[in-house]
Design a protein around this motif. Structure first.
Motif, short mmCIF file in Angstrom:
data_model
loop_
_atom_site.label_atom_id
_atom_site.label_comp_id
_atom_site.label_asym_id
_atom_site.label_seq_id
_atom_site.Cartn_x
_atom_site.Cartn_y
_atom_site.Cartn_z
N SER A 135 0.80 -1.16 -0.17
CA SER A 135 -0.08 -0.06 0.05
C SER A 135 0.75 1.24 -0.11
N VAL A 136 2.01 1.13 0.62
CA VAL A 136 3.05 2.49 0.61
C VAL A 136 3.65 2.49 -0.88
N LEU A 137 3.75 1.29 -1.63
CA LEU A 137 4.10 1.65 -2.87
C LEU A 137 3.51 1.79 -4.02
N ALA A 138 2.17 1.76 -3.75
CA ALA A 138 0.96 1.96 -4.70
C ALA A 138 0.96 3.22 -5.39
N SER A 139 0.83 3.18 -6.54
CA SER A 139 0.88 4.66 -7.28
C SER A 139 -0.37 5.25 -7.43
N GLU A 140 -1.61 4.39 -7.45
CA GLU A 140 -2.86 4.86 -7.49
C GLU A 140 -3.42 5.13 -6.00
N SER A 141 -4.23 6.18 -5.99
CA SER A 141 -4.66 6.59 -4.57
C SER A 141 -5.52 5.67 -4.23
N VAL A 142 -5.66 5.54 -2.97
CA VAL A 142 -6.29 4.61 -2.16
C VAL A 142 -7.64 4.97 -1.82
N ARG A 143 -8.62 4.36 -2.09
CA ARG A 143 -10.19 4.67 -1.98
C ARG A 143 -10.62 4.06 -0.85
N PRO A 144 -11.43 4.54 0.16
CA PRO A 144 -11.91 3.85 1.38
C PRO A 144 -13.19 2.67 0.72
N SER A 145 -13.14 1.59 1.12
CA SER A 145 -14.03 0.54 0.82
C SER A 145 -15.48 1.08 1.08
N ASN A 146 -15.66 1.59 2.34
CA ASN A 146 -17.13 2.25 2.79
C ASN A 146 -16.90 2.91 4.10
N LEU A 147 -17.74 3.71 4.58
CA LEU A 147 -17.74 4.27 5.89
C LEU A 147 -18.64 3.46 6.57
N THR A 148 -17.76 2.97 7.84
CA THR A 148 -18.40 2.01 8.92
C THR A 148 -18.83 2.54 10.07
N HIS A 149 -18.17 3.58 10.39
CA HIS A 149 -18.46 4.11 12.01
C HIS A 149 -18.26 5.55 12.16
N VAL A 150 -19.09 6.09 13.01
CA VAL A 150 -19.33 7.42 13.28
C VAL A 150 -19.13 7.67 14.90
N ALA A 151 -18.64 8.71 15.43
CA ALA A 151 -18.65 8.92 16.99
C ALA A 151 -19.74 10.04 16.97
N TYR A 152 -20.51 10.17 17.97
CA TYR A 152 -21.81 11.06 18.11
C TYR A 152 -21.57 11.42 19.73
N SER A 153 -21.94 12.82 20.05
CA SER A 153 -21.94 13.33 21.39
C SER A 153 -23.30 13.66 21.57
N SER A 154 -23.72 13.33 23.11
CA SER A 154 -25.31 13.70 23.35
C SER A 154 -25.02 14.47 24.96
N PRO A 155 -25.64 15.70 25.28
CA PRO A 155 -25.88 15.75 26.45
C PRO A 155 -26.36 15.09 27.43
N ASP A 156 -27.17 13.87 26.96
CA ASP A 156 -27.52 12.91 27.90
C ASP A 156 -27.70 11.57 27.11
N VAL A 157 -26.40 11.03 27.38
CA VAL A 157 -25.91 9.86 26.44
C VAL A 157 -26.65 8.65 27.11
N GLU A 158 -26.99 8.64 28.09
CA GLU A 158 -27.98 7.29 28.53
C GLU A 158 -29.15 7.27 27.67
N THR A 159 -29.96 8.24 27.46
CA THR A 159 -31.23 8.32 26.79
C THR A 159 -30.67 8.20 25.14
N THR A 160 -30.00 8.57 24.69
CA THR A 160 -29.54 8.39 23.42
C THR A 160 -29.04 7.09 23.14
N ILE A 161 -28.15 6.35 24.20
CA ILE A 161 -27.86 4.83 24.13
C ILE A 161 -29.26 4.12 24.17
N ARG A 162 -30.16 4.46 24.96
CA ARG A 162 -31.43 3.66 24.92
C ARG A 162 -31.89 3.73 23.66
N PHE A 163 -32.20 5.05 23.08
CA PHE A 163 -32.88 4.97 21.75
C PHE A 163 -32.25 4.03 20.89
N PHE A 164 -30.83 4.24 20.66
CA PHE A 164 -30.22 3.27 19.45
C PHE A 164 -30.32 1.89 19.87
#
Length: 194
Positions: A135-164
């Motif tokens: 991958s270091v030697l590759a001449s073409e640019s690397v493309r992410p396969s897919n977006l798999t995760h995100v971080a998210y903040s909540s002022p009431d994280v316990e309620t947000t966790i229960r929702f999800f």
């Protein structure tokens, strides 16, 4: 698992032009109109201009229409029925603390394209002795396969966790003092809540 992946992320950013340059440099393909594609996930990221950077909508893939009905039913039974927009193809819920829109649609699982056989050095396993990673030697640019995760903040994280967990149908993977890792698929986490 009825849910199996993140489908789309809609982000508000103060400067779409600067963000576009960053995302293209990162390896996403600019599909135009603020839409970005990953290699295997298709159109997974949308940018809209707004004064404050924030996640506006989180898209989640479900196996079939019955899953959508079960999610809408759980939402109604928890007294959140007014926050549902439902059709045969999607259910859009409003997370009760932050107002984040969560859109669940029937979507095919991601089929990742075959890439080069990885030769990764790990503790106790030297698959690539005295050689630079391809991958270091590759001449073409690397493309992410897919977006798999995100971080998210909540002022009431316990309620947000229960929702999800209880409404949307995510599973809890791990929990630390400041983060709860949840998933809607087979990876360790798709959504880290703080």
């Amino acid at each position: 698992m009825a849910l199996h992946r993140l489908t789309t992320l809609t982000m508000a950013v103060p400067d779409v032009v600067a963000s576009t340059a960053f995302l293209v440099d990162f390896g996403l393909e600019d599909a135009g109109g603020g839409v970005f594609e990953t290699r295997d996930g298709g159109e997974q990221l949308r940018l809209v201009e707004a004064p404050k950077r924030q996640l506006l909508r989180l898209g989640v893939g479900a196996e079939d229409a019955d899953d959508l009905g079960r999610i809408a039913q759980r939402c109604s039974s928890q007294g959140l029925g007014e926050s549902i927009q439902s059709s045969d193809e999607s259910v859009v819920l409003g997370e009760p603390v932050t107002g984040l829109e969560v859109e669940i649609t029937v979507a095919d699982p991601i089929q990742t394209g075959a890439g080069p056989e990885p030769s990764v050095n790990r503790p106790g396993e030297c698959a690539r002795p005295n050689a630079t990673a391809q991958s270091v030697l590759a001449s073409e640019s690397v493309r992410p396969s897919n977006l798999t995760h995100v971080a998210y903040s909540s002022p009431d994280v316990e309620t947000t966790i229960r929702f999800f967990l209880e409404i949307v149908g995510f599973d809890l993977s791990d929990r630390t003092a400041i983060l709860s890792f949840t998933r809607c698929g087979e990876v360790h986490h798709n959504l880290a809540l703080q």
